[in-house]
Scaffold this active site. Structure first.
Site, PDB file in Angstrom:
ATOM      1  N   ASP A 103       0.837  -1.203   0.000  1.00 11.29           N
ATOM      2  CA  ASP A 103       0.000   0.000   0.000  1.00 11.29           C
ATOM      3  C   ASP A 103       0.871   1.252   0.000  1.00 11.29           C
ATOM      4  O   ASP A 103       2.047   1.209   0.388  1.00 11.29           O
ATOM      5  CB  ASP A 103      -0.882   0.026   1.260  1.00 11.29           C
ATOM      6  CG  ASP A 103      -1.853  -1.142   1.299  1.00 11.29           C
ATOM      7  OD1 ASP A 103      -2.160  -1.690   0.229  1.00 11.29           O
ATOM      8  OD2 ASP A 103      -2.291  -1.493   2.411  1.00 11.29           O
TER       9      ASP A 103
HETATM   10  N1  URA Z   1      -1.258  -5.984   3.770  1.00 11.62           N
HETATM   11  C1  URA Z   1      -1.720  -4.715   3.806  1.00 11.62           C
HETATM   12  O1  URA Z   1      -2.752  -4.450   4.410  1.00 11.62           O
HETATM   13  N2  URA Z   1      -1.040  -3.774   3.160  1.00 11.62           N
HETATM   14  C2  URA Z   1       0.129  -4.000   2.507  1.00 11.62           C
HETATM   15  O2  URA Z   1       0.715  -3.075   1.958  1.00 11.62           O
HETATM   16  C3  URA Z   1       0.596  -5.325   2.484  1.00 11.62           C
HETATM   17  C4  URA Z   1      -0.102  -6.306   3.117  1.00 11.62           C
END
Ligand code: URA
Length: 242
Positions: A103
């Site tokens: 993310d």
């Molecule tokens: N899980 C998440 O919620 N975000 C990420 O970036 C990776 C795994």
């Protein structure tokens, strides 16, 4: 492959610029000057030099990045900078892409490569490649949560996750945990904690397929994988590197 393609791929300029370099007579193949852009060379067997310097040929590039917050895990984005935007031009010419997504506000281990075969293997759900995360959680993480994650939790869309290996590093109003999962559903770690009514406030990926993030890499820094690390990744997916 054509000499102009090889030199362009290795970062000596555009095909047009490379043509000029060739015309100037500074390119040699096995010590013989080569000026014709159409000349075919075998980069595995023949030595190509430019201004006397050997051109190290490689087809694939493998980069380990400590992704900083604020960048998108994609090759392009309309609004934000991407992880590819911070690559040096000599690495960007290989056109690597991120293997999976972190993310925008997640930090840590992101692999970038142009090796489609390895990417496919690492992302294949069948391979159950492990990813280890460190997170800060708003709320008290309990042994109950550990057990729930072990059984698999149901996300907001009804999907039941595979078992996650949750380790509590510190439990309190703000808890500190590590979690290993073998899937990569959208926002998976955040949504797993939401399923037990807790909120992830900081998330960092520490490793992927057993390969640990290099501690020397500050957020926003990256380095090439060495041959052993590439081989290791292939071994983890049960494949052989070329
Ligand atoms: N899980 C998440 O919620 N975000 C990420 O970036 C990776 C795994």
């Amino acid at each position: 492959m054509r000499i102009d393609k090889l030199l362009a791929n290795m970062g000596y300029g555009t095909r047009k610029e490379v043509k000029k370099i060739l015309k100037s007579g500074v390119v040699r193949v096995d010590a013989q000057p080569v000026k014709d852009a159409k000349t075919h060379v075998d980069p595995e067997k023949q030595e190509v030099t430019v201004y006397g310097e050997t051109v190290e040929y490689k087809e694939f590039i493998y980069l380990m990045m400590n992704k900083p917050q604020g960048l998108i895990s994609a090759t392009e984005d309309q609004n934000d900078m991407t992880v590819v935007d911070i690559l040096q031009p000599e690495d960007a010419v290989f056109e690597p892409f991120p293997v999976g997504r972190l993310d925008k506000d997640t930090e840590g281990f992101l692999l970038l490569t142009n090796d489609g075969k390895l990417t496919h293997q690492l992302l294949s759900p069948k391979k159950e490649v492990g990813k280890r995360y460190y997170a800060l959680i708003d709320g008290v993480v309990t042994e109950e949560d550990v057990k729930a994650f072990e059984r698999g939790v149901t996300l907001d869309d009804g999907y039941k996750t595979k078992p996650g290996d949750l380790t509590i590093l510190q439990s309190g109003e703000e808890s500190e945990i590590e979690l290993v999962i073998t899937e990569g559903k959208f926002h998976q770690v955040k949504r797993m904690f939401e399923s037990v009514e807790k909120k992830v406030t900081y998330l960092k990926r520490l490793s992927m397929a057993g390969l640990e993030l290099d501690e020397d890499l500050e957020p926003g820094e990256y380095r090439e994988l060495n041959d052993e690390e590439i081989e290791f990744l292939y071994q983890q997916t049960g494949q052989k590197s070329e």
